[in-house]
Design a protein around this motif. Sequence first.
Motif, PDB file in Angstrom:
ATOM      1  N   LYS A 199       0.868  -1.181   0.000  1.00 37.64           N
ATOM      2  CA  LYS A 199       0.000   0.000   0.000  1.00 37.64           C
ATOM      3  C   LYS A 199       0.911   1.239   0.000  1.00 37.64           C
ATOM      4  O   LYS A 199       1.252   1.784   1.049  1.00 37.64           O
ATOM      5  N   HIS A 200       1.307   1.633  -1.191  1.00 36.34           N
ATOM      6  CA  HIS A 200       2.189   2.781  -1.283  1.00 36.34           C
ATOM      7  C   HIS A 200       1.404   3.976  -1.825  1.00 36.34           C
ATOM      8  O   HIS A 200       0.321   3.829  -2.405  1.00 36.34           O
ATOM      9  N   ASN A 201       1.987   5.173  -1.641  1.00 34.33           N
ATOM     10  CA  ASN A 201       1.319   6.386  -2.112  1.00 34.33           C
ATOM     11  C   ASN A 201       2.164   7.141  -3.123  1.00 34.33           C
ATOM     12  O   ASN A 201       2.002   8.341  -3.307  1.00 34.33           O
ATOM     13  N   ILE A 202       3.079   6.411  -3.775  1.00 34.40           N
ATOM     14  CA  ILE A 202       3.943   7.054  -4.777  1.00 34.40           C
ATOM     15  C   ILE A 202       3.096   7.448  -5.980  1.00 34.40           C
ATOM     16  O   ILE A 202       2.230   6.688  -6.430  1.00 34.40           O
ATOM     17  N   LYS A 203       3.355   8.653  -6.495  1.00 38.51           N
ATOM     18  CA  LYS A 203       2.663   9.071  -7.716  1.00 38.51           C
ATOM     19  C   LYS A 203       3.644   9.795  -8.633  1.00 38.51           C
ATOM     20  O   LYS A 203       4.743  10.164  -8.217  1.00 38.51           O
ATOM     21  N   THR A 204       3.257   9.988  -9.879  1.00 39.97           N
ATOM     22  CA  THR A 204       4.160  10.634 -10.841  1.00 39.97           C
ATOM     23  C   THR A 204       4.434  12.069 -10.398  1.00 39.97           C
ATOM     24  O   THR A 204       3.567  12.742  -9.860  1.00 39.97           O
ATOM     25  N   GLY A 205       5.666  12.470 -10.604  1.00 39.00           N
ATOM     26  CA  GLY A 205       6.086  13.806 -10.202  1.00 39.00           C
ATOM     27  C   GLY A 205       6.733  13.859  -8.839  1.00 39.00           C
ATOM     28  O   GLY A 205       7.332  14.873  -8.468  1.00 39.00           O
ATOM     29  N   ASP A 206       6.630  12.788  -8.066  1.00 38.30           N
ATOM     30  CA  ASP A 206       7.239  12.773  -6.726  1.00 38.30           C
ATOM     31  C   ASP A 206       8.757  12.818  -6.820  1.00 38.30           C
ATOM     32  O   ASP A 206       9.357  12.208  -7.704  1.00 38.30           O
ATOM     33  N   LEU A 207       9.347  13.499  -5.867  1.00 35.47           N
ATOM     34  CA  LEU A 207      10.805  13.604  -5.797  1.00 35.47           C
ATOM     35  C   LEU A 207      11.355  12.381  -5.068  1.00 35.47           C
ATOM     36  O   LEU A 207      10.844  12.002  -4.024  1.00 35.47           O
ATOM     37  N   ILE A 208      12.378  11.764  -5.648  1.00 34.86           N
ATOM     38  CA  ILE A 208      12.958  10.563  -5.025  1.00 34.86           C
ATOM     39  C   ILE A 208      14.338  10.932  -4.475  1.00 34.86           C
ATOM     40  O   ILE A 208      15.171  11.498  -5.177  1.00 34.86           O
ATOM     41  N   LEU A 209      14.536  10.589  -3.203  1.00 29.49           N
ATOM     42  CA  LEU A 209      15.801  10.911  -2.536  1.00 29.49           C
ATOM     43  C   LEU A 209      16.432   9.648  -1.976  1.00 29.49           C
ATOM     44  O   LEU A 209      15.730   8.673  -1.689  1.00 29.49           O
ATOM     45  N   THR A 210      17.739   9.690  -1.801  1.00 30.47           N
ATOM     46  CA  THR A 210      18.415   8.544  -1.184  1.00 30.47           C
ATOM     47  C   THR A 210      18.043   8.508   0.291  1.00 30.47           C
ATOM     48  O   THR A 210      17.895   9.548   0.933  1.00 30.47           O
ATOM     49  N   SER A 211      17.864   7.311   0.825  1.00 33.27           N
ATOM     50  CA  SER A 211      17.452   7.196   2.226  1.00 33.27           C
ATOM     51  C   SER A 211      18.654   7.054   3.161  1.00 33.27           C
ATOM     52  O   SER A 211      18.543   7.260   4.354  1.00 33.27           O
ATOM     53  N   GLY A 212      19.806   6.689   2.587  1.00 34.33           N
ATOM     54  CA  GLY A 212      21.000   6.521   3.422  1.00 34.33           C
ATOM     55  C   GLY A 212      21.142   5.119   3.981  1.00 34.33           C
ATOM     56  O   GLY A 212      22.170   4.787   4.573  1.00 34.33           O
ATOM     57  N   GLU A 213      20.119   4.263   3.781  1.00 35.41           N
ATOM     58  CA  GLU A 213      20.216   2.898   4.303  1.00 35.41           C
ATOM     59  C   GLU A 213      21.266   2.114   3.517  1.00 35.41           C
ATOM     60  O   GLU A 213      21.373   2.260   2.312  1.00 35.41           O
ATOM     61  N   GLY A 214      21.998   1.324   4.202  1.00 31.93           N
ATOM     62  CA  GLY A 214      23.062   0.549   3.556  1.00 31.93           C
ATOM     63  C   GLY A 214      24.425   1.211   3.717  1.00 31.93           C
ATOM     64  O   GLY A 214      25.459   0.579   3.554  1.00 31.93           O
TER      65      GLY A 214
END
Lengths: 269, 152
Positions: A199-214
Amino acid sequence: MKSRRKNRKALLLTLIAVLLMGVLSVGDNSPLRTALSALTGGIFSLTAKAASGLSEPSAEELAEENERLKSENASLQKALAENLELRGENKTLWSYFGLKKSAPGLELVPAFVLRRAATDDFGGFTLGAGSDLGVKTNDAVICESGLVGRVVAVDGSACRVATILSPGSRVAVTDGESSDSGILTSRDGNPAITQLPEKHNIKTGDLILTSGEGGIYPPGIIAGTVSELKTDPYDSSVYAVVEPAADFEELSEAAVVVAFSAKGVTKAE
Amino acid sequence: MRAALISSELFALYILENTPQLSLNPGGAKPLFLVAAAISLTSDEVIPATVYGAVCGALTDLESGSVGFFAVGLTLLCYFQSSLLHTSFKRNLPSLWLLSLGSAAVIFGADFLTRLIFGGVIWQRCLIRAALTYLCVLPLSAVNFRRNNDEE
Protein backbone atom coordinates in the motif's frame (compact mmCIF):
# COMPACT_ATOMS: atom_id res chain seq x y z
CA MET A 1 55.11 -23.94 -43.81
CA LYS A 2 57.91 -22.30 -41.86
CA SER A 3 56.12 -18.95 -41.84
CA ARG A 4 52.85 -20.61 -40.71
CA ARG A 5 54.67 -22.10 -37.72
CA LYS A 6 56.25 -18.73 -37.03
CA ASN A 7 52.84 -17.04 -37.20
CA ARG A 8 51.26 -19.58 -34.83
CA LYS A 9 54.10 -19.11 -32.38
CA ALA A 10 53.58 -15.32 -32.55
CA LEU A 11 49.85 -15.80 -31.96
CA LEU A 12 50.52 -17.94 -28.90
CA LEU A 13 52.99 -15.41 -27.50
CA THR A 14 50.53 -12.57 -28.12
CA LEU A 15 47.73 -14.45 -26.35
CA ILE A 16 50.04 -15.08 -23.38
CA ALA A 17 50.87 -11.36 -23.30
CA VAL A 18 47.14 -10.54 -23.39
CA LEU A 19 46.54 -12.97 -20.51
CA LEU A 20 49.31 -11.31 -18.53
CA MET A 21 47.80 -7.87 -19.24
CA GLY A 22 44.48 -9.22 -18.08
CA VAL A 23 45.97 -10.30 -14.76
CA LEU A 24 47.74 -6.97 -14.34
CA SER A 25 44.55 -5.01 -14.99
CA VAL A 26 42.27 -6.68 -12.45
CA GLY A 27 41.30 -5.01 -9.16
CA ASP A 28 41.86 -1.61 -7.62
CA ASN A 29 45.14 0.22 -8.20
CA SER A 30 46.05 -2.35 -10.86
CA PRO A 31 49.56 -1.67 -12.23
CA LEU A 32 48.45 -1.53 -15.87
CA ARG A 33 45.54 0.91 -15.32
CA THR A 34 47.60 3.06 -12.97
CA ALA A 35 50.40 3.28 -15.54
CA LEU A 36 47.94 4.12 -18.35
CA SER A 37 46.20 6.80 -16.22
CA ALA A 38 49.57 8.31 -15.30
CA LEU A 39 50.67 8.37 -18.96
CA THR A 40 47.47 9.73 -20.45
CA GLY A 41 45.91 11.64 -17.55
CA GLY A 42 47.38 14.99 -18.55
CA ILE A 43 46.31 14.60 -22.18
CA PHE A 44 42.76 13.62 -21.27
CA SER A 45 42.46 16.59 -18.84
CA LEU A 46 43.29 18.91 -21.73
CA THR A 47 41.11 17.21 -24.33
CA ALA A 48 38.14 16.84 -21.94
CA LYS A 49 38.28 20.54 -21.03
CA ALA A 50 38.70 21.52 -24.68
CA ALA A 51 35.76 19.33 -25.73
CA SER A 52 33.46 20.70 -23.02
CA GLY A 53 34.42 24.21 -24.09
CA LEU A 54 33.06 23.45 -27.58
CA SER A 55 29.58 23.04 -26.16
CA GLU A 56 29.67 25.92 -23.69
CA PRO A 57 26.45 27.87 -23.47
CA SER A 58 26.30 31.62 -24.16
CA ALA A 59 26.14 34.23 -21.36
CA GLU A 60 22.37 34.67 -21.95
CA GLU A 61 21.74 30.94 -21.76
CA LEU A 62 23.80 30.74 -18.56
CA ALA A 63 21.88 33.62 -16.96
CA GLU A 64 18.58 31.99 -17.93
CA GLU A 65 19.69 28.62 -16.55
CA ASN A 66 20.93 30.28 -13.37
CA GLU A 67 17.51 31.88 -12.76
CA ARG A 68 15.72 28.61 -13.47
CA LEU A 69 18.06 26.70 -11.14
CA LYS A 70 17.64 29.27 -8.35
CA SER A 71 13.87 29.01 -8.59
CA GLU A 72 13.97 25.17 -8.76
CA ASN A 73 16.38 25.04 -5.83
CA ALA A 74 14.14 27.28 -3.76
CA SER A 75 11.09 25.08 -4.36
CA LEU A 76 13.13 21.92 -3.74
CA GLN A 77 14.39 23.31 -0.46
CA LYS A 78 10.83 24.17 0.55
CA ALA A 79 9.62 20.66 -0.36
CA LEU A 80 12.46 19.07 1.57
CA ALA A 81 11.82 21.22 4.64
CA GLU A 82 8.08 20.51 4.59
CA ASN A 83 8.12 16.82 3.82
CA LEU A 84 11.26 15.32 5.32
CA GLU A 85 12.00 14.81 9.00
CA LEU A 86 15.21 16.64 9.60
CA ARG A 87 17.05 17.05 12.80
CA GLY A 88 16.88 20.79 12.83
CA GLU A 89 18.86 21.63 9.72
CA ASN A 90 17.81 21.63 6.03
CA LYS A 91 19.91 19.58 3.61
CA THR A 92 20.42 20.90 0.11
CA LEU A 93 22.33 19.77 -2.84
CA TRP A 94 26.03 20.56 -3.18
CA SER A 95 26.48 22.97 -6.03
CA TYR A 96 29.62 23.73 -7.93
CA PHE A 97 28.57 27.32 -8.35
CA GLY A 98 29.25 28.09 -4.73
CA LEU A 99 25.81 27.20 -3.33
CA LYS A 100 26.85 24.89 -0.47
CA LYS A 101 25.38 24.18 2.94
CA SER A 102 27.15 21.80 5.21
CA ALA A 103 25.74 18.36 5.90
CA PRO A 104 27.17 16.56 8.90
CA GLY A 105 30.47 14.97 8.00
CA LEU A 106 29.96 15.19 4.21
CA GLU A 107 33.31 15.37 2.45
CA LEU A 108 33.49 15.76 -1.30
CA VAL A 109 36.29 15.43 -3.81
CA PRO A 110 35.24 17.27 -6.98
CA ALA A 111 36.82 16.26 -10.27
CA PHE A 112 36.44 16.52 -14.04
CA VAL A 113 35.13 13.72 -16.24
CA LEU A 114 38.27 12.62 -18.06
CA ARG A 115 37.14 9.76 -20.26
CA ARG A 116 34.04 7.89 -21.35
CA ALA A 117 34.37 4.30 -22.52
CA ALA A 118 32.73 3.85 -25.90
CA THR A 119 31.66 0.36 -24.83
CA ASP A 120 29.64 1.60 -21.85
CA ASP A 121 25.96 2.02 -22.74
CA PHE A 122 24.93 3.22 -19.30
CA GLY A 123 26.63 6.60 -19.01
CA GLY A 124 29.68 5.40 -17.06
CA PHE A 125 32.85 7.49 -17.11
CA THR A 126 36.29 8.01 -15.57
CA LEU A 127 36.79 10.83 -13.08
CA GLY A 128 40.11 12.52 -12.47
CA ALA A 129 40.23 11.65 -8.77
CA GLY A 130 41.91 8.49 -7.52
CA SER A 131 43.27 6.84 -4.40
CA ASP A 132 45.73 9.73 -4.09
CA LEU A 133 42.76 11.91 -3.04
CA GLY A 134 41.19 9.32 -0.74
CA VAL A 135 38.72 7.87 -3.24
CA LYS A 136 37.79 4.22 -2.64
CA THR A 137 35.64 1.63 -4.42
CA ASN A 138 31.92 1.97 -3.63
CA ASP A 139 32.17 5.68 -2.77
CA ALA A 140 29.04 7.51 -3.92
CA VAL A 141 29.30 10.03 -6.76
CA ILE A 142 27.06 13.09 -7.05
CA CYS A 143 26.82 16.21 -9.19
CA GLU A 144 25.08 19.55 -8.72
CA SER A 145 21.82 18.04 -10.03
CA GLY A 146 21.80 15.00 -7.81
CA LEU A 147 22.89 11.39 -7.57
CA VAL A 148 25.16 9.99 -10.29
CA GLY A 149 26.26 6.54 -9.13
CA ARG A 150 29.23 4.96 -7.39
CA VAL A 151 32.92 4.25 -7.87
CA VAL A 152 33.53 0.74 -9.21
CA ALA A 153 37.30 0.81 -9.74
CA VAL A 154 40.11 3.05 -8.52
CA ASP A 155 43.71 3.60 -9.49
CA GLY A 156 46.32 6.13 -8.38
CA SER A 157 44.91 9.17 -10.13
CA ALA A 158 41.48 8.27 -11.53
CA CYS A 159 38.38 6.25 -10.75
CA ARG A 160 35.75 4.58 -12.89
CA VAL A 161 32.15 5.47 -12.11
CA ALA A 162 29.08 3.35 -12.84
CA THR A 163 25.87 5.36 -12.95
CA ILE A 164 22.51 4.39 -11.48
CA LEU A 165 21.56 3.25 -15.03
CA SER A 166 24.08 0.40 -14.87
CA PRO A 167 22.79 -3.15 -14.46
CA GLY A 168 23.40 -4.25 -10.89
CA SER A 169 23.06 -0.74 -9.45
CA ARG A 170 20.99 -0.73 -6.25
CA VAL A 171 20.22 2.40 -4.22
CA ALA A 172 17.97 2.58 -1.15
CA VAL A 173 15.59 5.48 -1.79
CA THR A 174 12.61 7.15 -0.29
CA ASP A 175 9.77 9.17 -1.78
CA GLY A 176 10.02 12.77 -0.63
CA GLU A 177 6.22 13.19 -0.68
CA SER A 178 4.85 9.92 0.67
CA SER A 179 7.93 8.64 2.56
CA ASP A 180 7.53 5.22 0.91
CA SER A 181 10.83 3.35 0.61
CA GLY A 182 12.11 1.14 -2.13
CA ILE A 183 15.21 0.12 -4.05
CA LEU A 184 16.27 2.06 -7.14
CA THR A 185 17.58 -0.42 -9.71
CA SER A 186 18.12 -0.38 -13.46
CA ARG A 187 15.48 -1.90 -15.72
CA ASP A 188 16.37 -1.95 -19.44
CA GLY A 189 18.74 0.96 -18.90
CA ASN A 190 16.23 3.11 -16.99
CA PRO A 191 16.18 3.61 -13.21
CA ALA A 192 13.09 2.20 -11.51
CA ILE A 193 12.01 1.80 -7.89
CA THR A 194 11.17 -1.77 -7.00
CA GLN A 195 10.27 -3.51 -3.72
CA LEU A 196 7.65 -0.88 -2.98
CA PRO A 197 5.32 -1.51 -0.05
CA GLU A 198 1.98 -3.03 -1.06
CA LYS A 199 0.00 0.00 0.00
CA HIS A 200 2.19 2.78 -1.28
CA ASN A 201 1.32 6.39 -2.11
CA ILE A 202 3.94 7.05 -4.78
CA LYS A 203 2.66 9.07 -7.72
CA THR A 204 4.16 10.63 -10.84
CA GLY A 205 6.09 13.81 -10.20
CA ASP A 206 7.24 12.77 -6.73
CA LEU A 207 10.80 13.60 -5.80
CA ILE A 208 12.96 10.56 -5.02
CA LEU A 209 15.80 10.91 -2.54
CA THR A 210 18.41 8.54 -1.18
CA SER A 211 17.45 7.20 2.23
CA GLY A 212 21.00 6.52 3.42
CA GLU A 213 20.22 2.90 4.30
CA GLY A 214 23.06 0.55 3.56
CA GLY A 215 25.69 3.19 4.33
CA ILE A 216 26.88 3.63 0.73
CA TYR A 217 24.92 6.68 -0.42
CA PRO A 218 24.49 9.69 1.87
CA PRO A 219 20.84 10.43 2.74
CA GLY A 220 18.88 13.26 1.17
CA ILE A 221 20.51 13.28 -2.28
CA ILE A 222 18.02 13.76 -5.10
CA ALA A 223 17.98 10.71 -7.38
CA GLY A 224 15.20 11.87 -9.71
CA THR A 225 11.45 12.23 -10.14
CA VAL A 226 8.83 9.57 -10.75
CA SER A 227 7.81 9.64 -14.42
CA GLU A 228 5.57 6.58 -14.65
CA LEU A 229 4.06 3.75 -12.59
CA LYS A 230 4.13 0.35 -14.25
CA THR A 231 3.19 -3.24 -13.44
CA ASP A 232 5.68 -6.06 -13.86
CA PRO A 233 4.08 -8.58 -16.27
CA TYR A 234 5.77 -11.51 -14.50
CA ASP A 235 4.82 -10.98 -10.87
CA SER A 236 2.23 -8.15 -11.07
CA SER A 237 4.27 -6.00 -8.70
CA VAL A 238 4.19 -2.26 -9.21
CA TYR A 239 7.37 -0.37 -9.92
CA ALA A 240 8.01 3.33 -10.49
CA VAL A 241 10.09 4.48 -13.43
CA VAL A 242 12.30 7.40 -12.41
CA GLU A 243 13.61 10.23 -14.56
CA PRO A 244 17.17 10.72 -13.21
CA ALA A 245 18.09 14.14 -11.84
CA ALA A 246 21.50 14.10 -13.52
CA ASP A 247 22.13 14.11 -17.28
CA PHE A 248 24.84 11.45 -17.36
CA GLU A 249 25.81 11.88 -21.02
CA GLU A 250 26.41 15.64 -20.69
CA LEU A 251 28.15 15.55 -17.30
CA SER A 252 31.56 17.19 -17.32
CA GLU A 253 32.15 17.41 -13.56
CA ALA A 254 31.14 15.36 -10.55
CA ALA A 255 32.17 14.87 -6.93
CA VAL A 256 33.07 11.71 -5.03
CA VAL A 257 31.62 11.47 -1.52
CA VAL A 258 34.64 10.22 0.39
CA ALA A 259 33.04 10.55 3.83
CA PHE A 260 29.69 11.23 5.50
CA SER A 261 28.41 10.59 9.03
CA ALA A 262 26.51 7.37 8.38
CA LYS A 263 28.98 5.89 5.89
CA GLY A 264 29.34 2.14 6.30
CA VAL A 265 26.52 1.98 8.85
CA THR A 266 23.94 -0.62 7.89
CA LYS A 267 20.61 -0.53 9.72
CA ALA A 268 20.11 -3.69 11.81
CA GLU A 269 16.79 -5.45 11.10
CA MET B 1 58.81 4.14 -39.66
CA ARG B 2 55.43 2.54 -40.50
CA ALA B 3 55.20 1.12 -36.97
CA ALA B 4 55.81 4.58 -35.49
CA LEU B 5 53.12 6.13 -37.72
CA ILE B 6 50.64 3.40 -36.85
CA SER B 7 51.39 3.79 -33.13
CA SER B 8 50.69 7.53 -33.41
CA GLU B 9 47.48 6.82 -35.30
CA LEU B 10 46.32 4.32 -32.66
CA PHE B 11 47.15 6.75 -29.86
CA ALA B 12 45.20 9.54 -31.57
CA LEU B 13 42.23 7.21 -32.08
CA TYR B 14 42.40 6.17 -28.41
CA ILE B 15 42.18 9.82 -27.36
CA LEU B 16 39.37 10.52 -29.83
CA GLU B 17 37.36 7.47 -28.75
CA ASN B 18 37.49 8.14 -25.03
CA THR B 19 37.40 11.94 -24.75
CA PRO B 20 33.87 12.95 -23.76
CA GLN B 21 31.85 14.93 -26.32
CA LEU B 22 34.59 14.71 -28.92
CA SER B 23 33.05 12.09 -31.18
CA LEU B 24 29.49 11.79 -32.44
CA ASN B 25 27.19 9.39 -30.63
CA PRO B 26 23.95 8.94 -32.56
CA GLY B 27 21.41 7.03 -30.51
CA GLY B 28 23.80 7.06 -27.56
CA ALA B 29 26.33 4.75 -29.21
CA LYS B 30 29.87 5.64 -30.25
CA PRO B 31 32.02 3.85 -32.83
CA LEU B 32 34.96 1.84 -31.52
CA PHE B 33 37.78 3.51 -33.47
CA LEU B 34 40.43 1.16 -32.06
CA VAL B 35 38.48 -1.93 -33.16
CA ALA B 36 38.07 -0.38 -36.62
CA ALA B 37 41.80 0.41 -36.76
CA ALA B 38 42.78 -3.13 -35.71
CA ILE B 39 40.58 -4.67 -38.40
CA SER B 40 41.89 -2.25 -41.04
CA LEU B 41 45.51 -3.15 -40.18
CA THR B 42 45.08 -6.80 -41.16
CA SER B 43 46.53 -5.97 -44.58
CA ASP B 44 49.87 -5.94 -42.75
CA GLU B 45 51.96 -9.05 -42.19
CA VAL B 46 50.29 -11.60 -39.91
CA ILE B 47 52.49 -11.03 -36.86
CA PRO B 48 52.22 -7.21 -36.74
CA ALA B 49 48.47 -7.43 -37.50
CA THR B 50 48.03 -9.81 -34.54
CA VAL B 51 49.98 -7.50 -32.23
CA TYR B 52 47.98 -4.44 -33.36
CA GLY B 53 44.80 -6.41 -32.65
CA ALA B 54 45.98 -7.27 -29.15
CA VAL B 55 47.01 -3.69 -28.36
CA CYS B 56 43.79 -2.15 -29.72
CA GLY B 57 41.71 -4.73 -27.89
CA ALA B 58 43.57 -4.18 -24.61
CA LEU B 59 43.15 -0.39 -24.83
CA THR B 60 39.41 -0.82 -25.55
CA ASP B 61 39.02 -3.21 -22.60
CA LEU B 62 40.97 -1.08 -20.12
CA GLU B 63 38.45 1.75 -20.34
CA SER B 64 35.54 -0.44 -19.33
CA GLY B 65 37.21 -2.76 -16.84
CA SER B 66 39.98 -5.28 -17.10
CA VAL B 67 41.72 -6.62 -20.21
CA GLY B 68 39.79 -9.56 -21.61
CA PHE B 69 37.08 -9.74 -24.23
CA PHE B 70 38.23 -7.35 -26.95
CA ALA B 71 41.93 -8.11 -26.37
CA VAL B 72 41.51 -11.85 -26.92
CA GLY B 73 38.80 -11.43 -29.56
CA LEU B 74 40.72 -8.97 -31.70
CA THR B 75 44.00 -10.91 -31.34
CA LEU B 76 42.35 -14.00 -32.80
CA LEU B 77 40.27 -12.17 -35.40
CA CYS B 78 43.19 -10.11 -36.70
CA TYR B 79 45.37 -13.22 -36.87
CA PHE B 80 42.80 -15.15 -38.89
CA GLN B 81 41.79 -12.26 -41.09
CA SER B 82 45.39 -11.37 -41.91
CA SER B 83 46.19 -15.04 -42.62
CA LEU B 84 43.19 -15.31 -44.94
CA LEU B 85 44.06 -12.10 -46.72
CA HIS B 86 47.60 -13.35 -47.37
CA THR B 87 46.66 -16.88 -48.44
CA SER B 88 43.11 -17.39 -49.70
CA PHE B 89 42.03 -13.94 -50.89
CA LYS B 90 43.34 -11.44 -53.37
CA ARG B 91 45.09 -8.79 -51.33
CA ASN B 92 43.14 -5.67 -52.23
CA LEU B 93 40.71 -3.23 -50.60
CA PRO B 94 37.42 -4.93 -51.62
CA SER B 95 38.66 -8.24 -50.12
CA LEU B 96 39.71 -6.43 -46.98
CA TRP B 97 36.32 -4.73 -46.70
CA LEU B 98 34.50 -8.03 -47.23
CA LEU B 99 36.55 -9.86 -44.61
CA SER B 100 36.19 -6.88 -42.26
CA LEU B 101 32.41 -7.14 -42.52
CA GLY B 102 32.63 -10.73 -41.34
CA SER B 103 35.04 -9.85 -38.54
CA ALA B 104 32.86 -6.98 -37.35
CA ALA B 105 29.82 -9.28 -37.34
CA VAL B 106 31.71 -11.87 -35.28
CA ILE B 107 33.15 -9.50 -32.68
CA PHE B 108 29.99 -7.47 -32.18
CA GLY B 109 27.80 -10.56 -32.20
CA ALA B 110 29.96 -12.03 -29.45
CA ASP B 111 29.86 -8.69 -27.59
CA PHE B 112 26.05 -8.68 -27.76
CA LEU B 113 25.83 -12.25 -26.45
CA THR B 114 28.27 -11.50 -23.62
CA ARG B 115 26.22 -8.48 -22.54
CA LEU B 116 23.01 -10.53 -22.78
CA ILE B 117 24.41 -13.29 -20.57
CA PHE B 118 26.18 -11.13 -18.01
CA GLY B 119 23.46 -8.51 -17.72
CA GLY B 120 22.50 -5.25 -19.34
CA VAL B 121 22.13 -5.04 -23.10
CA ILE B 122 20.53 -2.26 -25.15
CA TRP B 123 20.37 -3.99 -28.52
CA GLN B 124 19.75 -0.78 -30.49
CA ARG B 125 23.03 0.70 -29.23
CA CYS B 126 24.90 -2.52 -29.98
CA LEU B 127 23.63 -2.42 -33.57
CA ILE B 128 24.45 1.28 -34.06
CA ARG B 129 27.91 0.78 -32.54
CA ALA B 130 28.63 -2.17 -34.86
CA ALA B 131 27.45 -0.24 -37.94
CA LEU B 132 29.41 2.90 -37.05
CA THR B 133 32.57 0.89 -36.34
CA TYR B 134 32.33 -0.88 -39.71
CA LEU B 135 31.83 2.48 -41.44
CA CYS B 136 35.08 3.65 -39.81
CA VAL B 137 36.87 0.53 -41.12
CA LEU B 138 36.32 1.64 -44.74
CA PRO B 139 38.36 4.87 -44.72
CA LEU B 140 40.89 3.51 -42.21
CA SER B 141 41.56 0.52 -44.50
CA ALA B 142 42.27 2.88 -47.37
CA VAL B 143 44.72 4.83 -45.20
CA ASN B 144 46.41 1.80 -43.59
CA PHE B 145 46.42 -0.58 -46.56
CA ARG B 146 49.92 -2.00 -46.92
CA ARG B 147 50.83 -1.68 -50.55
CA ASN B 148 54.26 -3.41 -50.56
CA ASN B 149 54.38 -6.92 -51.96
CA ASP B 150 55.09 -9.20 -49.00
CA GLU B 151 54.84 -12.54 -50.78
CA GLU B 152 57.70 -14.98 -50.15
